[in-house]
Structure formats: structure tokens, C-alpha cells
Design a protein around this motif. Structure first.
Motif, PDB file in Angstrom:
ATOM      1  N   GLN A  30       0.863  -1.166   0.000  1.00  0.00           N
ATOM      2  CA  GLN A  30       0.000   0.000   0.000  1.00  0.00           C
ATOM      3  C   GLN A  30       0.904   1.222   0.000  1.00  0.00           C
ATOM      4  N   PRO A  31       0.441   2.354  -0.505  1.00  0.00           N
ATOM      5  CA  PRO A  31       1.285   3.553  -0.542  1.00  0.00           C
ATOM      6  C   PRO A  31       1.800   3.985   0.832  1.00  0.00           C
ATOM      7  N   ASP A  32       1.093   3.666   1.910  1.00  0.00           N
ATOM      8  CA  ASP A  32       1.569   4.003   3.250  1.00  0.00           C
ATOM      9  C   ASP A  32       2.013   2.732   3.961  1.00  0.00           C
ATOM     10  N   MET A  33       3.326   2.512   3.971  1.00  0.00           N
ATOM     11  CA  MET A  33       3.915   1.329   4.616  1.00  0.00           C
ATOM     12  C   MET A  33       4.810   1.758   5.777  1.00  0.00           C
ATOM     13  N   HIS A  34       4.550   2.931   6.328  1.00  0.00           N
ATOM     14  CA  HIS A  34       5.363   3.497   7.406  1.00  0.00           C
ATOM     15  C   HIS A  34       5.481   2.526   8.580  1.00  0.00           C
ATOM     16  N   GLY A  35       6.735   2.289   9.002  1.00  0.00           N
ATOM     17  CA  GLY A  35       6.987   1.503  10.205  1.00  0.00           C
ATOM     18  C   GLY A  35       6.715   0.021  10.110  1.00  0.00           C
ATOM     19  N   ARG A  36       6.523  -0.504   8.929  1.00  0.00           N
ATOM     20  CA  ARG A  36       6.178  -1.931   8.773  1.00  0.00           C
ATOM     21  C   ARG A  36       7.418  -2.828   8.845  1.00  0.00           C
ATOM     22  N   ASP A  37       7.205  -4.070   9.220  1.00  0.00           N
ATOM     23  CA  ASP A  37       8.250  -5.093   9.208  1.00  0.00           C
ATOM     24  C   ASP A  37       8.201  -5.764   7.836  1.00  0.00           C
ATOM     25  N   LEU A  38       9.145  -5.412   6.985  1.00  0.00           N
ATOM     26  CA  LEU A  38       9.193  -5.947   5.615  1.00  0.00           C
ATOM     27  C   LEU A  38      10.518  -6.664   5.365  1.00  0.00           C
ATOM     28  N   ARG A  39      11.080  -7.231   6.419  1.00  0.00           N
ATOM     29  CA  ARG A  39      12.360  -7.921   6.289  1.00  0.00           C
ATOM     30  C   ARG A  39      12.282  -9.036   5.251  1.00  0.00           C
ATOM     31  N   GLN A  40      13.323  -9.082   4.405  1.00  0.00           N
ATOM     32  CA  GLN A  40      13.541 -10.126   3.404  1.00  0.00           C
ATOM     33  C   GLN A  40      12.406 -10.263   2.395  1.00  0.00           C
ATOM     34  N   GLN A  41      11.625  -9.228   2.202  1.00  0.00           N
ATOM     35  CA  GLN A  41      10.577  -9.262   1.187  1.00  0.00           C
ATOM     36  C   GLN A  41      11.182  -9.001  -0.184  1.00  0.00           C
TER      37      GLN A  41
END
Length: 153
Positions: A30-41
């Protein structure tokens, strides 16, 4: 014979091309991904121009051939990221950690890099020179200056 078909179907489903895995991952973006855990994506050939990824944990993520122009990556953890041929033009990388990042053939035209830590990152020499011309600040989480992390002279 029926079990052979099931094994064949299962094997085919297990083999997914990287481009298709990347497209499947995009469904969750989504356009707002602030502060998300997106490790190894994996974000392969992803169009993420203008996305807010500020403060996100992106350690070990893959952004090959992606468009991150004008995106907000301020204070994001991009340690060990692989971003081959990715566009960071106009992106906000202020305070971001890009330690050990593989950034070959990526572009940073007009990117804001004050306080970014590029320690041990691999970039094209032309990009290092361009980044050094505007490097400033100290990374708030690592304490390393942007000039030092780029090896500017």
C-alpha cells in the motif's frame, strides 16, 4: 496415475519465477507502509514511486529493477538490501541505514541523503561521487557520518 498427477502439480506450484513471487508480494503493498516489518521481502520490478516506507524494517529485502522515485525511506533500516538497477531518484533516505547494501546500477539523482549510513554498501563509482558532493549529517542510530560511510575524499 492419480498420485503422479498430484505430485506433478505440486512440483509445478512449488517452482515460482522470481518475477511472479514479486508480483504476488505486491498485492500486500500500500502507498503508506510506514513503520512496517518488511524484512527479506522481494519487490522485483515494483513500481513504488511516492510510497511511504519511512521507519520500516527492510533488512535483507530485494528491490531489483524497482522504481522508488520520490519515496520516503527516511529512518528506514535497509541493511543488507539488494537493489540492483533500482531508481531512488528524489527519494528521502535521510537517517536511513544502508549498511552492506548491494546498490549496483541504482540511481540516486536528487535523493535526500543527510544522515544516511552507506557503510560497506556497494555502489557505482559515478553514484558515489554524486552522493559525496551532497553528503551531510550523521546517522542518528549508528552515529556514522554520511561522508565517512561513503568514503568521500
Amino acid at each position: 496415475m492419480g498420485s503422479s498427477l498430484l505430485v506433478g502439480v505440486g512440483s509445478a506450484a512449488a517452482i515460482t519465477a522470481p518475477e511472479l513471487r514479486g508480483q504476488r508480494a505486491l498485492q500486500d503493498l500500500q502507498p503508506d507502509m510506514h513503520g512496517r516489518d518488511l524484512r527479506q521481502q522481494e519487490f522485483l520490478k515494483a513500481s513504488m514511486s511516492g510510497y511511504d516506507l519511512s521507519g520500516s524494517d527492510l533488512r535483507g529485502a530485494v528491490f531489483n529493477s524497482s522504481d522508488l522515485t520520490n519515496s520516503n525511506l527516511s529512518a528506514a533500516d535497509l541493511e543488507d538490501v539488494v537493489a540492483f538497477a533500482t531508481r531512488f531518484d528524489g527519494a528521502d533516505l535521510s537517517g536511513a541505514v544502508l549498511r552492506n547494501a548491494m546498490l549496483m546500477q541504482s540511481r540516486f539523482t536528487g535523493a535526500r541523503i543527510d544522515g544516511a549510513d552507506f557503510s560497506d554498501a556497494v555502489l557505482d563509482l559515478s553514484q558515489v561521487k554524486a552522493l559525496c558532493s551532497r553528503a551531510d549529517g550523521v546517522n542518528p542510530s549508528t552515529g556514522v557520518s554520511t561522508v565517512e560511510s561513503l568514503g568521500c575524499r
